[in-house]
Design a protein around this motif. Structure first.
Motif, PDB file in Angstrom:
ATOM      1  N   GLU A   1       0.848  -1.184   0.000  1.00  0.00           N
ATOM      2  CA  GLU A   1       0.000   0.000   0.000  1.00  0.00           C
ATOM      3  C   GLU A   1       0.887   1.238   0.000  1.00  0.00           C
ATOM      4  OE1 GLU A   1      -3.820  -0.481   2.436  1.00  0.00           O
ATOM      5  OE2 GLU A   1      -2.402  -1.703   3.596  1.00  0.00           O
ATOM      6  N   HIS A   2       0.269   2.410  -0.206  1.00  0.00           N
ATOM      7  CA  HIS A   2       0.981   3.692  -0.151  1.00  0.00           C
ATOM      8  C   HIS A   2       2.174   3.701  -1.111  1.00  0.00           C
ATOM      9  CE1 HIS A   2      -1.513   4.104   3.381  1.00  0.00           C
ATOM     10  NE2 HIS A   2      -0.893   3.089   3.967  1.00  0.00           N
ATOM     11  N   TYR A   3       1.954   3.203  -2.311  1.00  0.00           N
ATOM     12  CA  TYR A   3       3.059   3.104  -3.279  1.00  0.00           C
ATOM     13  C   TYR A   3       2.870   4.037  -4.471  1.00  0.00           C
ATOM     14  CZ  TYR A   3      -0.227  -0.067  -5.694  1.00  0.00           C
ATOM     15  OH  TYR A   3      -1.317  -0.618  -6.315  1.00  0.00           O
ATOM     16  N   ARG A   4       2.071   5.061  -4.297  1.00  0.00           N
ATOM     17  CA  ARG A   4       1.763   5.992  -5.392  1.00  0.00           C
ATOM     18  C   ARG A   4       3.011   6.456  -6.134  1.00  0.00           C
ATOM     19  NH1 ARG A   4      -0.590  11.544  -3.286  1.00  0.00           N
ATOM     20  NH2 ARG A   4       1.450  11.456  -2.282  1.00  0.00           N
ATOM     21  N   ASP A   5       4.081   6.739  -5.398  1.00  0.00           N
ATOM     22  CA  ASP A   5       5.284   7.291  -6.012  1.00  0.00           C
ATOM     23  C   ASP A   5       6.350   6.244  -6.314  1.00  0.00           C
ATOM     24  OD1 ASP A   5       4.295   9.956  -5.926  1.00  0.00           O
ATOM     25  OD2 ASP A   5       4.810  10.071  -3.795  1.00  0.00           O
TER      26      ASP A   5
ATOM     27  N   ARG B   1       3.589   1.146  -9.316  1.00  0.00           N
ATOM     28  CA  ARG B   1       2.569   1.894 -10.056  1.00  0.00           C
ATOM     29  C   ARG B   1       2.414   1.337 -11.468  1.00  0.00           C
ATOM     30  NH1 ARG B   1       4.789   6.550  -9.794  1.00  0.00           N
ATOM     31  NH2 ARG B   1       5.290   6.845 -12.008  1.00  0.00           N
TER      32      ARG B   1
ATOM     33  N   GLN C   1      -4.037  11.730  -5.425  1.00  0.00           N
ATOM     34  CA  GLN C   1      -3.840  12.224  -4.077  1.00  0.00           C
ATOM     35  C   GLN C   1      -3.947  11.087  -3.061  1.00  0.00           C
ATOM     36  OE1 GLN C   1      -3.054  15.632  -3.538  1.00  0.00           O
ATOM     37  NE2 GLN C   1      -2.846  15.481  -5.773  1.00  0.00           N
ATOM     38  N   ALA C   2      -3.712  11.438  -1.790  1.00  0.00           N
ATOM     39  CA  ALA C   2      -3.664  10.424  -0.730  1.00  0.00           C
ATOM     40  C   ALA C   2      -5.017   9.777  -0.463  1.00  0.00           C
ATOM     41  CB  ALA C   2      -3.128  11.047   0.560  1.00  0.00           C
ATOM     42  N   ASP C   3      -6.114  10.385  -0.959  1.00  0.00           N
ATOM     43  CA  ASP C   3      -7.424   9.777  -0.707  1.00  0.00           C
ATOM     44  C   ASP C   3      -7.748   8.644  -1.670  1.00  0.00           C
ATOM     45  OD1 ASP C   3      -7.801  11.298  -2.956  1.00  0.00           O
ATOM     46  OD2 ASP C   3      -9.267  12.659  -2.069  1.00  0.00           O
TER      47      ASP C   3
ATOM     48  N   GLN D   1      -6.440   5.089  -2.431  1.00  0.00           N
ATOM     49  CA  GLN D   1      -5.562   4.186  -1.697  1.00  0.00           C
ATOM     50  C   GLN D   1      -5.653   2.745  -2.219  1.00  0.00           C
ATOM     51  OE1 GLN D   1      -6.583   4.644   2.470  1.00  0.00           O
ATOM     52  NE2 GLN D   1      -6.225   6.848   2.436  1.00  0.00           N
TER      53      GLN D   1
ATOM     54  N   CYS E   1      -4.822  -1.093  -2.504  1.00  0.00           N
ATOM     55  CA  CYS E   1      -4.385  -2.145  -1.596  1.00  0.00           C
ATOM     56  C   CYS E   1      -4.143  -3.358  -2.488  1.00  0.00           C
ATOM     57  CB  CYS E   1      -5.483  -2.398  -0.570  1.00  0.00           C
ATOM     58  SG  CYS E   1      -5.113  -3.674   0.647  1.00  0.00           S
TER      59      CYS E   1
ATOM     60  N   SER F   1      -9.092  -0.973  -4.213  1.00  0.00           N
ATOM     61  CA  SER F   1      -8.739   0.368  -3.759  1.00  0.00           C
ATOM     62  C   SER F   1      -9.829   0.960  -2.892  1.00  0.00           C
ATOM     63  CB  SER F   1      -8.496   1.301  -4.963  1.00  0.00           C
ATOM     64  OG  SER F   1      -7.382   0.879  -5.720  1.00  0.00           O
TER      65      SER F   1
END
Length: 297
Positions: A14-18, A23, A48-50, A52, A54, A67
């Motif tokens: 998770e939290h791998y946007r960057d 990606r 954005q962070a909203d 998410q 998974c 997500s």
């Protein structure tokens, strides 16, 4: 609800946007499944962070994703903090192993009871799946009206989102727009631009006279007014005749209007069924409304 991952080679990420590699894996999976990806949206700064994801990976290869999308709505003056589960997908070679079930359990355990509404949309192939996680079907209604009048000279003109000034004016309008729907998405530029800079790129129009933007779609004799963005409440009767064509015989709204005068309603008949978590009645139960089309994730 017990959540476990029995195979040690599998990893929940998770939290791998960057993270360009992860990606790219998500983009490849959504492209393979739905025919689109999130890369241009990310590069434009809209992820954005909203939003998410998974995801489940093995040796860097993405097997499945679900997500959570954190969205705020207003309904009858009430502010709703909602979580919509979307982008539930499994790689073809990984299907039948319970990976999507595992991810759904993770998200339901995390968000159930932690927001005003936990919901999702499901197509006809998986309608029996989501009740297993505590979701139940809620019927949506769309507003429509038969159309026979001739079009009126229009003040609406296409918006060129490749033009920097037009693009910025549109984004500014999204941020300042007031509710045009009974169930209204609180201004959410990233999600709206996912659609308007993507599948609806040629469908955005602006009228200086009405000080409004609209997203419209023509399909034969049917015109869909997908959404409206304006700093004041736009009277739909004032603009519909400028948006139809000579062949339009029905006008359908992609949202539940603030005032339904002149419109009939019917149950939404699409391959996108609404499911809401929990047995307790929610603020959307028993109401003649729908989630705005541009709020789907």
């Amino acid at each position: 609800m017990t959540v476990s991952l029995s195979e040690p080679t599998h990893k929940l990420v998770e939290h791998y946007r960057d993270d360009p590699l992860l990606r790219a894996e998500l983009n490849a999976l959504t492209r393979q499944t739905y025919g689109f990806d999130f890369e241009a949206w990310y590069q434009a700064g809209f992820w954005q962070a909203d939003n998410q994801p998974c995801s489940l990976v093995r040796d860097g290869k993405m097997l499945a994703n679900a997500s959570a999308n954190l969205l705020d709505f207003t309904l009858g003056g009430q502010h709703l903090h909602c979580v919509q589960i979307g982008t539930v997908i499994t790689a073809p070679e990984a299907r039948g192993r319970g990976y999507s079930r595992y991810l759904m359990e993770v998200l339901v355990e995390r968000w159930a009871g932690q927001c005003d509404l936990l919901y999702l949309f499901a197509n006809s192939t998986v309608l029996d799946l989501y009740p297993r996680f505590g979701f139940r079907r809620v019927v949506e209604h769309e507003y429509y009206q038969p159309w026979s009048a001739q079009p009126r000279a229009t003040t609406f003109h296409p918006v060129n989102l490749d033009d920097g000034e037009q693009r910025q004016r549109f984004i500014d309008a999204l941020e300042k727009s007031c509710p045009q729907a009974r169930l209204s998405l609180v201004p959410n530029v990233p999600l709206t631009m996912f659609y308007c800079d993507g599948p609806y790129r040629e469908a955005v129009f602006h009228s200086a006279e009405h000080e409004a933007y609209v997203v419209i779609e023509h399909d034969g004799e049917r015109m869909v007014l997908v959404d409206v963005f304006c700093e004041r409440e736009l009277v739909l009767a004032d603009v519909l005749a400028e948006l139809v064509t000579a062949t339009t015989r029905e006008v359908v709204l992609g949202f539940a209007p603030l005032h339904g005068d002149g419109f009939a309603t019917r149950v939404v008949d699409s391959d996108d069924a609404l499911f809401v978590w929990g047995a307790t009645s929610t603020s959307v139960d028993g109401q003649t409304l729908m989630f705005p089309l541009l709020s789907h994730t």
